[in-house]
Write an enzyme that holds these catalytic residues in place. Sequence first.
Site, mmCIF file in Angstrom:
data_model
loop_
_atom_site.group_PDB
_atom_site.id
_atom_site.type_symbol
_atom_site.label_atom_id
_atom_site.label_comp_id
_atom_site.label_asym_id
_atom_site.label_seq_id
_atom_site.Cartn_x
_atom_site.Cartn_y
_atom_site.Cartn_z
ATOM 1 N N SER A 124 9.511 43.180 24.408
ATOM 2 C CA SER A 124 8.764 42.115 25.095
ATOM 3 C C SER A 124 9.511 41.373 26.189
ATOM 4 C CB SER A 124 8.231 41.116 24.064
ATOM 5 O OG SER A 124 7.164 41.688 23.350
ATOM 6 N N SER A 179 5.445 41.294 25.699
ATOM 7 C CA SER A 179 4.668 40.087 25.582
ATOM 8 C C SER A 179 5.134 38.962 26.497
ATOM 9 C CB SER A 179 4.683 39.605 24.135
ATOM 10 O OG SER A 179 5.960 39.187 23.748
ATOM 11 N N LYS A 181 8.620 31.272 28.324
ATOM 12 C CA LYS A 181 7.485 31.895 27.637
ATOM 13 C C LYS A 181 6.813 30.880 26.712
ATOM 14 C CE LYS A 181 6.784 36.083 24.803
ATOM 15 N NZ LYS A 181 7.501 37.201 24.144
#
Lengths: 562, 562
Positions: free
Chosen positions: A239, A215, A131
């Site tokens: 997330s 996310s 990420k």
Amino acid sequence: MAADWESRAKAKRDAVLNLIPAEWRLKDIPSREEQKDVTGSYIQQFLTEPEVEITETDAVGLADKIAAGKWSAVEVTKAFCHRAALAHQLVNCLHEIFFEAAILSAQALDDYYAQHKKTIGPLHGVPVSLKDQFHVRGVETTMGYVGWIGTFEGVPNDPRRASFESEMVRELRNLGAVLYCKTSVPHTLMSGETVNNIIGYTWNPKNRYLAAGGSSGGEGALIGLKGSPGGFGTDIGGSIRIPAAFNGLYGIRPTSGRLPYEGMANSMDGQNSILSVVGPLATSARTLRLLTRSVLSQQPWLYDPLVVDMPWRDAEEQAIYEIIKSTSSKGRLSFGVLKTDGTVNPQPPVQRAIAMVAEALEKAGHKVIEWKPPSHRRIVDVVIKTWIYDGGKDVHGAFALSGEPISLQIKSSYGDKPKEEYTASQIAATNIAKRKIQKEYMDYWNSTAEETGTGRPVDGVICALAPYPAARPEKYDYYGYSLWVNGLDYTSVVVPVTTADKSLDQYAEGYVPISDLDKKTFEAYDAEIYDGAHVSLQIVGRKFTEEKMLAIAEYVGGLLGK
Amino acid sequence: MAADWESRAKAKRDAVLNLIPAEWRLKDIPSREEQKDVTGSYIQQFLTEPEVEITETDAVGLADKIAAGKWSAVEVTKAFCHRAALAHQLVNCLHEIFFEAAILSAQALDDYYAQHKKTIGPLHGVPVSLKDQFHVRGVETTMGYVGWIGTFEGVPNDPRRASFESEMVRELRNLGAVLYCKTSVPHTLMSGETVNNIIGYTWNPKNRYLAAGGSSGGEGALIGLKGSPGGFGTDIGGSIRIPAAFNGLYGIRPTSGRLPYEGMANSMDGQNSILSVVGPLATSARTLRLLTRSVLSQQPWLYDPLVVDMPWRDAEEQAIYEIIKSTSSKGRLSFGVLKTDGTVNPQPPVQRAIAMVAEALEKAGHKVIEWKPPSHRRIVDVVIKTWIYDGGKDVHGAFALSGEPISLQIKSSYGDKPKEEYTASQIAATNIAKRKIQKEYMDYWNSTAEETGTGRPVDGVICALAPYPAARPEKYDYYGYSLWVNGLDYTSVVVPVTTADKSLDQYAEGYVPISDLDKKTFEAYDAEIYDGAHVSLQIVGRKFTEEKMLAIAEYVGGLLGK
């Protein structure tokens, strides 16, 4: 003339695209009306047969094949770079591409293997996606903020830009992992959808009418398209679990302090009532295990002050294996099943998934009880307060760096401008409220030992992760199903269960919503649009039960034929 | 006419005294001029020979004797009640007395033993004293606040008053411990001296010109007089270690999350940047081990949401035993030695103690290196900020309940009235600063593997716990030596080393103080007054090294003949 932020965003977007070799560029990207689902045979058409074989092997399989000398790290890396490049073009899932550096590091691993006849570590040659909160040398970290382009976390001329590495990156390199891309996030990270002004919207590859989640949405979409065998996201409100669930993947939200967050970019850094945690998403439960166990073998507690001195505990998973094998009445697992949290009922496909899992467990001889916990609403209220401690000062400050507009998804939480901050006393009161509800919840959990017949409280709680199979854009209105886990700091593993089926998944006629939020959720459901979407659940364990919950998740996945 | 708070305080003070049976009341309490040291033969004169034998046996010995049927729980309990009653009259160390309830619970234990021919748990019949933050049924918790008398944590008519019990109290009862008194604290808990408007000042029994320490000062004084074989205090800035050190005891400040704090009273509850921790003080290192290990056997992580799932780890202490037994070059321990933190130099007796320990370790074949860590001042600055997050709102609110005056010791930190609170952003910045210095410190610690010759970084750091052997009243001006441990959340064990000796312990002629605080420390030293006072040090380990540091502390204590 485009605003300055627009041209900077476009330049960045183009620069990322331009890192994809010409031979991997797609000429025509079909619209979602033309091609709703771009997974499986759709994406396979752009790959060679060996590339398909490699990229459809999970990380455990990859590590084994490479360790056995059957595949080289370079060929594995190239195959995933190719598939990741295709994935990005189809669903906008990458923020940074560094395929060349990846192939160089894969080559170094192959050289090591040729020379020493052994691997450098348990992840030797395994591509791992990250990420865009991880700092990796050679590339930057924007976290979706236009104002962070060309900076280090928004600070211009900081020597750490493109040179500093997060602690876990160091550990992954030690383990032999090959790093090759960083994946998209919603700016601020505070959304279950992935949208920002640099790459736009990250779509769900299984159903491009739906969100990839957030996310860690880029991770979810990329791994969902098998452009990565596994990667790391973070979770402060769902997330990791949301994109895992929306993309039919396994994903674990460990308890905070288990895995190292040191040296990662973040929003509202220093808010320490409820911490964001880092954890893996992957196509198999055993990959989550491999990644978690491997990172722990690096003794992260010696390098990250927030990590607890707790190695991987074989005995904890062994205990689950023994129970599953045993035939006595104590030789079974027991689960609480939460059908609704009383604020929003899960949509029909999710309700069906809950029933499927409960039934599969009972059929396999395990005990299932109704979960009647202390108020989830009270937990959720606490969690949401922690997000607005600073009144949005941090996130608005990041937007102000470039003057870029705030997405609707973020505006709903943080408004147009900063609000008043919490005082120390208000924060302390929130911390006390959190501890009290955590205590009540653990007491309730203990009390279920009376009901399970195993002599133990339940081994896990089966629960929706979101009321939706996957959210529709700008319709992610309720986070209660993921947030309670963060509020309690529990370990939770997402398990894929089924796919939505328009012929089965309908609200009962005359359905009466139980709240305004439930009404919104009811109205957001469209059986036609959802048809074929992944449906996943979470299995929630107590704090620091990563080994146990991964063993259970793998077992339950097996029961479901996943 | 006395103010209302005064009469309430006097009534409470008298009520506690009146719980001491008439035959245990002392007619004349000598002045400190007449009798500086009330330990040893002085207090023994009021006890029978069997009472002396019992009360001068440590908790491990007591547990063994009771388990072997040699002593009954009742006779042990009565002996400690008697000695505790004497201690209180001599140095003001108790807030609550419940001897009758204790004798009843001891009788129940004896009955159990008679019936089952075995003990109920590892602490069967062992008296354990508790700092007045623990809630115990039948008595109240004032924490030294006049305004808390007759209330539950300041709230009148709360049904939990005198009925609710803290989680660790429940666990201690399960383990067979006998609870019989609660010990004095400075109001607010935020001082290294113990003073409040209820019982006045708690004196150091070894030297009644000096402080017993704080905030677990009642524990320190009581155990120092052997009115308890061991008890529990709490530590947010040194509050276990200071009274342990000042009274020549062993005491451990565990890492936060190791032992259960659930359900205890506290100041500034909800401040969670730096947490107060609970831990034992005792006359022997092996008692700390017994108490810590016993509490962990109760699986506190199932009952306290802040406790980490980490049982007692035999392997961690075993590893130390192996090293000590071994004769290879890796078969030795290594230690960093901090002679000064650069802000205040320890007074001469403490400096001598540091040299003694370093020499004893080297003589025993261990490696000692100079400790040159990142700035302790930066750590201390962070810690002190966390104390004033709420600007003193909580503590001033507690004083306002009764209108009682604030002691000088507390006024120096909190002033006369509340100040402005920290905002969420300021708290977040403090949390980030804390994490950064923790990371720097751990990196430095790792780096010492290059210097030790053992292949490992240092096993511990030898360091003053305070610049003083014990503070003189109203002269405790510098907390840097205890605070850095709280800032890093390290495990630290206090070990008694020697006693001050006016013939040896003098500042060098022409000594030039290195700071204003050092000048104060220099001026507060008086070789005559300090003569005979306990001198102790701390041995500091990394996070979650309780087993290891207790093994080391016991070994070092043995080297010193303690």
